[in-house]
Structure formats: C-alpha cells, structure tokens
Enzyme design. Structure first.
Site, PDB file in Angstrom:
ATOM      1  N   SER A   1       0.905  -1.226   0.001  1.00  0.00           N
ATOM      2  CA  SER A   1       0.114   0.111   0.020  1.00  0.00           C
ATOM      3  C   SER A   1       0.786   1.381   0.015  1.00  0.00           C
ATOM      4  O   SER A   1       1.810   1.299   0.590  1.00  0.00           O
ATOM      5  CB  SER A   1      -0.859   0.026   1.205  1.00  0.00           C
ATOM      6  OG  SER A   1      -1.470   1.261   1.393  1.00  0.00           O
TER       7      SER A   1
ATOM      8  N   TYR B   1      -2.171   5.319  -4.193  1.00  0.00           N
ATOM      9  CA  TYR B   1      -3.225   6.475  -4.119  1.00  0.00           C
ATOM     10  C   TYR B   1      -2.696   7.579  -4.912  1.00  0.00           C
ATOM     11  O   TYR B   1      -1.621   8.004  -4.599  1.00  0.00           O
ATOM     12  CB  TYR B   1      -3.140   6.692  -2.597  1.00  0.00           C
ATOM     13  CG  TYR B   1      -4.142   5.682  -1.638  1.00  0.00           C
ATOM     14  CD1 TYR B   1      -5.558   5.725  -2.177  1.00  0.00           C
ATOM     15  CD2 TYR B   1      -3.568   5.124  -0.771  1.00  0.00           C
ATOM     16  CE1 TYR B   1      -6.036   4.667  -1.257  1.00  0.00           C
ATOM     17  CE2 TYR B   1      -4.473   4.238   0.548  1.00  0.00           C
ATOM     18  CZ  TYR B   1      -5.850   4.136  -0.155  1.00  0.00           C
ATOM     19  OH  TYR B   1      -6.505   3.360   0.533  1.00  0.00           O
TER      20      TYR B   1
ATOM     21  N   THR C   1      -6.264   2.575  -6.557  1.00  0.00           N
ATOM     22  CA  THR C   1      -7.429   2.608  -5.675  1.00  0.00           C
ATOM     23  C   THR C   1      -8.385   3.892  -5.897  1.00  0.00           C
ATOM     24  O   THR C   1      -7.898   4.892  -5.685  1.00  0.00           O
ATOM     25  CB  THR C   1      -7.191   2.449  -4.232  1.00  0.00           C
ATOM     26  OG1 THR C   1      -6.590   1.270  -3.813  1.00  0.00           O
ATOM     27  CG2 THR C   1      -8.420   2.478  -3.368  1.00  0.00           C
TER      28      THR C   1
ATOM     29  N   LYS D   1      -9.143  -0.239  -8.452  1.00  0.00           N
ATOM     30  CA  LYS D   1      -9.670  -1.095  -7.281  1.00  0.00           C
ATOM     31  C   LYS D   1     -10.813  -0.197  -6.825  1.00  0.00           C
ATOM     32  O   LYS D   1     -10.350   0.853  -6.324  1.00  0.00           O
ATOM     33  CB  LYS D   1      -8.500  -1.544  -6.346  1.00  0.00           C
ATOM     34  CG  LYS D   1      -9.050  -1.923  -4.781  1.00  0.00           C
ATOM     35  CD  LYS D   1      -7.947  -2.284  -4.269  1.00  0.00           C
ATOM     36  CE  LYS D   1      -8.279  -3.061  -2.470  1.00  0.00           C
ATOM     37  NZ  LYS D   1      -8.389  -1.897  -1.676  1.00  0.00           N
TER      38      LYS D   1
ATOM     39  N   HIS E   1     -13.853  -1.559  -0.477  1.00  0.00           N
ATOM     40  CA  HIS E   1     -12.719  -1.186   0.600  1.00  0.00           C
ATOM     41  C   HIS E   1     -13.009  -1.782   1.986  1.00  0.00           C
ATOM     42  O   HIS E   1     -12.750  -1.130   2.981  1.00  0.00           O
ATOM     43  CB  HIS E   1     -12.685   0.243   0.485  1.00  0.00           C
ATOM     44  CG  HIS E   1     -11.403   0.886   0.938  1.00  0.00           C
ATOM     45  ND1 HIS E   1     -10.718   1.562  -0.060  1.00  0.00           N
ATOM     46  CD2 HIS E   1     -10.471   0.958   2.113  1.00  0.00           C
ATOM     47  CE1 HIS E   1      -9.278   2.011   0.484  1.00  0.00           C
ATOM     48  NE2 HIS E   1      -9.408   1.808   1.658  1.00  0.00           N
TER      49      HIS E   1
END
Ligand SMILES: Cc1cc2nc3c(=O)[nH]c(=O)nc-3n(C[C@H](O)[C@H](O)[C@H](O)COP(=O)(O)O)c2cc1C
Length: 385
Positions: free
Chosen positions: A124, A148, A174, A256, A280
């Site tokens: 992540s 992100y 995402t 995602k 999520h």
C-alpha cells in the site's frame, strides 16, 4: 487421498487448534484481545451504520455452493496466473496501510510471511514502511503496488517510480477513496493512525513529499502526518486522468473499487488491464452494494477474458470458491491476515495464509472441482429469500 494431502491433514489435526486460533472468527477474537480498543476498531470498523460491512458477509452467506459428486478430483490445481503474476493459491494479500498499528514490524512481517508462501503481496501507498524495505523483506517473491493518487501529482509520480524500481509487477490504483469515509468508531475514539506516525512511511521517505514540508519528518512527525492527511483527498480525479497514468508505465494497471458495470466499462475504455471489485472492506460508503453482489454484473459486462479480482468480506476458503464461481480470477484477502499479524507477527500471517490455502483446496475437493480455474457459475446458487 494422495500421501502429501494426507500428511498435511494429519498435521492439522495433530497440531491444529493447540498453537493458533482456528477459523476467521477465532482469529478476530484473538486480535481483539491483544490490541488496544482504538487500534482494533480502526482495523475492524466500517463506515456509518456498518450495514455494508454486514452485507459483505451476508452476500457470501446467501450464495450457496452446488457441489458435484464423484468428480474424480483426487488432486486439485490451486494456482492461477493473474496478468503474468503466478499465485500458488487463488488469492493475494490486499493492500493494507498502517500495519504497524497492529504489530511493530508491520508490513515487513507480512512481507516475510507472503514471501515464504510465495503469495503475492499488494503493497500500500499508506504502508508504515518504505516500499524499498518491504521489497527487501519480500526478496524474490511477487509484489504489486497499490497507488493512492494524491492531490500532488509530482508526489504520485514519485511513488510510482519507486514502486517500479523495486520490481512491482502491477499497479493497483484505488479509486474508491477520493476522500476518507465517515467511520463512526474512529471518530468516537478520536483515532487517526497517520497522526501518530503510522502509515506514512512512503511519504516521509519520499524526496518530493519531503520537499513540500517546512521541517523534516524526523523533527516534526505530526506535521508530516498532517501533510499526508491533507494531500490524501483528491476528489477532482476523473476517468480522463487515467490516460496520464497509462503513459507513466507499461506495467499492468488495475483499478480497485469498481462496483458497477458502468465503471467496469469506463475502466476498460481508459486502458486499464483489470478491475478489482471492492468496497474497501465497507470502510468508505455505508449502504453501498456488497462487493460479491457486484461481481456478476462486472463479469457480465467485461466478458470472460477480462481480468477481475474481488475483495471485501472474504474470510474462508469456501468464500474464495464462491467468488471464483461468480466470476473472479482471484481474490484479495484483507482483515484475516491483519488478525494473524496482530496475534503472531509473521508466524501468525503465515498460519492464516496456510490455513486459507488448505481450506480452498478442501473446498475445491468437496465441491467437485479440478482446480481454481475450473469453477464456474454452475457451482453456486442464490439461497431463496
Ligand atoms: C485497516 C485497513 C487498512 C486498509 N488500507 C488500505 C490501503 O491503504 N489501500 C487500499 O487500497 N485499501 C486498503 N484497505 C482495503 C483493503 O485493501 C481491502 O479492500 C479490504 O480489507 C477488504 O475487506 P475485508 O478485509 O473485509 O475482506 C484497508 C483495509 C483495512 C481493514
């Protein structure tokens, strides 16, 4: 039963429950015991009333397996290939930020367990540890990077460059978090892990992010956390921006957070190589559709050749088989491995992954399938309401 399978099963019954919790609920309870309340709430909580959190599990409960008998499937092939990445079982580790909240070694411990099992890990952007260090802990094991797209595009580009340079094999953008959801538990507890220095390792180690700070994070960690929190929302992002991302890398790109046929189509039309059907873990928009319920419409829209993964609510091997039946090529496992991390560090994660793979194998065996890729919709039915 082949000798190797018999040996594994016997070992499970001999050592099974003694050393580790058995089953997702027991892991969850064990994690609740070892973690401070605000930390457990942060990993466990969903948005708002947590209706979608419940719906994620209810959807798995509602879909029932239709097993076929006498299938002659004495051995099963659990493996799948997803956009060139080999998975020994049909799951990967979902991107989860701030893992030092549950264990001091955080993503490094998770990476060691993933590497030992050769199960791909999606690292992540909100990891507590630098992607370079997580990659080091992964060794040669497969890794993807979850991006992100923060409101500072130069920082986003720098994240991407670093992910590519440490051998990430695909990029997962995402798209369901243009801003943080309303999470009652965290608001009640007044808890934001980033303000305590968790989940900001990518940022504080990033030269472009650092150039935006008045003082280095080593001198003022809270200000760095606040800068990260400020940069995170990026609600102006649209599908049109994805052309820029496409230009940045030749790696496979996945989005995602797809929950509708409309967005699935947009993802395909903007050059994405795959989609992850996800809400999520119900942490963003309460009341939205369970991910499993959205999966058939996404698969129907994109057809049999598209790459589609799913997550949100997966706790059991049978859940994974249901997801495969409803159109997933593979799934992402989220909270279950966090419970393992909280309870036993890398050994806990390893045990969760081992048991899950075993459950998948057993479920495939009992459902009458010859492998993860041979499960289709005829293997499930929706329970009468
Ligand atoms: C504590 C926590 C942190 C998460 N952090 C991220 C993240 O940094 N990036 C991301 O794309 N998804 C993140 N997710 C969502 C997971 O990738 C995944 O979609 C979710 O955990 C699936 O739901 P489940 O855990 O109930 O199966 C996070 C989830 C949890 C529980």
């Amino acid at each position: 039963m082949p000798a190797e399978e018999r040996r594994r099963r016997e070992a499970l019954y001999r050592h099974g429950g003694a050393a580790w919790p058995v089953g997702a609920q027991a892991w969850r309870a064990a994690a609740a015991e070892v973690l401070a309340r605000n930390h457990f709430d942060w990993i466990e909580g969903g948005a708002g009333e947590e209706w979608t959190l419940e719906a994620n599990r209810e959807a798995f409960k509602r879909w029932r397996l239709r097993p076929r008998m006498l299938a002659g499937n004495s051995s099963r092939d659990l493996g799948v290939d997803v956009l060139g990445t080999r998975c020994p079982a049909p799951f990967m580790l979902a991107p989860i930020g701030g893992q030092t909240v549950v264990h001091p070694e955080g993503e490094l411990a998770t990476a060691r367990a993933a590497a030992a099992a050769e199960i791909p890990m999606v690292v992540s952007t909100a990891a507590s540890h630098r992607v370079e260090d997580v990659a080091g802990a992964l060794g040669d094991a497969p890794r993807w990077y979850q991006l992100y797209w923060v409101s500072d595009q130069d920082v986003t580009q720098s994240f991407l460059r670093r992910a590519v340079s440490v051998g990430c094999e695909a990029i997962v953008l995402t798209i369901d978090s243009p801003r943080l959801g309303w999470r009652d538990r965290d608001l009640r507890n007044a808890y934001n892990p980033h303000l305590e220095g968790h989940g900001i390792g990518q940022y504080t180690s990033d030269p472009v992010f650092r150039s935006r700070l008045a003082r280095p994070p080593e001198e003022d960690e809270r200000a760095a956390g606040a800068a990260m929190v400020k940069m995170f929302p990026n609600a102006s992002l649209t599908w049109n921006h994805l052309a820029w991302l496409r230009e940045q890398t030749r790696l496979p790109l996945l989005v995602k957070g797809v929950l509708t046929a409309e967005d699935a189509r947009l993802a395909r039309d903007t050059g994405m190589d795959g989609g992850i059907v996800s809400n999520h873990g119900a942490r963003q928009l309460d009341g939205e559709v369970a991910a499993l319920d959205a999966l058939p419409e996404v698969r129907d829209e994109l057809g049999p050749d598209a790459t589609i993964l799913v997550d949100s609510g997966i706790r059991r091997g049978t859940d994974i088989v249901k997801a495969l039946a409803l159109g997933a090529d593979a799934v992402l496992v989220g909270r279950p491995y966090l419970y393992g991390l909280a309870v036993g560090g890398d050994a806990g994660v390893a045990q969760v992954l081992r048991a899950l793979a075993e459950e998948v194998d057993l479920a495939l065996g009992l459902v009458g399938a010859h492998g993860a890729t041979s499960v289709d919709r005829s293997f499930v039915t929706e329970a009468p309401r």
